[in-house]
Design an enzyme around this catalytic site. Structure first.
Site, PDB file in Angstrom:
ATOM      1  N   GLU A 183      17.994 -18.833  26.287  1.00 21.71           N
ATOM      2  CA  GLU A 183      18.967 -19.017  25.280  1.00 21.71           C
ATOM      3  C   GLU A 183      18.114 -18.680  24.106  1.00 21.71           C
ATOM      4  OE1 GLU A 183      20.134 -23.177  24.650  1.00 21.71           O
ATOM      5  OE2 GLU A 183      21.045 -23.287  26.646  1.00 21.71           O
ATOM      6  N   ASP A 192      17.821 -20.834  32.784  1.00 21.42           N
ATOM      7  CA  ASP A 192      18.340 -20.490  31.364  1.00 21.42           C
ATOM      8  C   ASP A 192      17.328 -19.704  30.617  1.00 21.42           C
ATOM      9  OD1 ASP A 192      20.286 -21.946  31.660  1.00 21.42           O
ATOM     10  OD2 ASP A 192      19.604 -23.955  30.563  1.00 21.42           O
ATOM     11  N   GLU A 241      20.428 -24.277  37.667  1.00 20.16           N
ATOM     12  CA  GLU A 241      20.196 -23.257  36.409  1.00 20.16           C
ATOM     13  C   GLU A 241      19.123 -23.013  36.345  1.00 20.16           C
ATOM     14  OE1 GLU A 241      23.238 -25.051  33.506  1.00 20.16           O
ATOM     15  OE2 GLU A 241      22.012 -24.055  32.105  1.00 20.16           O
TER      16      GLU A 241
END
Ligand SMILES: *[C@@H]1O[C@H](CO)[C@@H](O)[C@H](O)[C@H]1NC(C)=O
Length: 274
Positions: free
Chosen positions: A103, A101, A99
């Site tokens: 955010e 990311d 993953e």
């Protein structure tokens, strides 16, 4: 200027051998949860996610990629966005997933969002860096990009590199490189941790909260490029390195590699020069 020029030249050089997808959200994405809280409109040019007391919402790309460059313009939830989290990430599936990311942690009106980044390889993350932004991300659209190559991962904001994560397999650290990933995004309530560590709760009187997306572009790198040593190692030019230092010096608010409390026994190997 210099950096965007470099990217332009790079894009021109590689456009001949790169597969580019983009444009229409109807063709590129599936709205995966939240019912009509996720919407595509303007003939597929604009997408919005919203969050209310009952549910958040999300979408994912139809296609998956093994390496590439992803660009998206996002306008984050405006006003009092405290407690909300907007995610934007690449991920494979399964218990040992990889993953990459982004955010965005909301805040009360006038206080800064936090841009949180992390990388998972074979199911393990723990590689967080967090930043404030040098602009208000709720006033206009800004471009958030991921460049994913076998040698490194670069996070960019408006073409300014904010983080470079190098492949550290040579010193025993797993790197995401075998599992194709899809792009995901969601808007949800995380007021148990998101804003000032959970101190500030979501103000549901302000719901629904809405974030907007446009100008998605995904470029897959071609097999020919992977045999090209020079291309593989192409990281940042002098201007890119200068801008990366500027962001890291002035806007980085957390780096796992300097968190002594968290790693009293010594930092993870990739934190050292290698
Ligand atoms: C919200 O604002 C406070 C006060 O300026 C700040 O400490 C915090 O880092 C900001 N962001 C989040 C997501 O908590």
């Amino acid at each position: 200027m210099g950096l965007s020029r470099t990217f332009l030249i790079l894009s021109l050089v590689f456009s001949s051998c790169m597969v580019t997808y983009g444009g229409n959200f109807f063709q590129e994405f599936d709205l995966t949860w939240g019912g009509n809280r996720a919407k595509i409109f303007n003939g597929g040019q604009l997408l919005s996610l919203s969050l209310d007391k009952v549910s958040g919402s999300g979408f994912q790309s139809k296609k998956q990629h093994l390496f590439g460059r992803i660009d998206m313009q996002i306008k984050l939830v405006a006003g009092n966005s405290a407690g909300t989290v907007t995610t934007y990430y690449l991920s494979s599936q399964g218990p040992t997933h990889d993953e990459i990311d982004f955010e965005f942690l909301g805040n009360v009106t006038g206080e800064p969002y936090i841009l949180h980044t992390n990388i998972y390889a074979q199911g393990k993350g723990n590689k967080e860096q967090q930043f404030y932004l040098w602009f208000d991300p709720t006033k206009n659209f800004h471009t958030y990009s991921i460049i994913w190559k076998p040698q490194h991962i670069i996070f960019l904001v408006d073409n300014t590199p904010i983080r470079v994560y190098k492949n550290a397999e040579s010193i025993g650290v797993p790197f995401p490189k075998n599992q194709p990933m899809k792009l995901y995004s969601s808007l949800w309530n995380a007021d148990d941790w998101a804003t000032r560590g959970g101190l500030v709760k979501t103000d549901w009187a302000k719901a629904p909260f809405t974030a907007y997306y446009r100008n998605y572009m995904a470029q897959s790198f071609s097999p020919a490029q992977f045999n090209d040593q020079k291309w593989q190692n192409q990281e940042l030019d002098a201007d890119g390195r200068r801008r990366l230092r500027w962001v890291q010096k002035n806007f980085m608010i957390y780096n796992y590699c300097t968190d002594f409390k968290r790693f009293p026994q010594g930092f993870p190997p990739e934190c050292r020069k290698f």
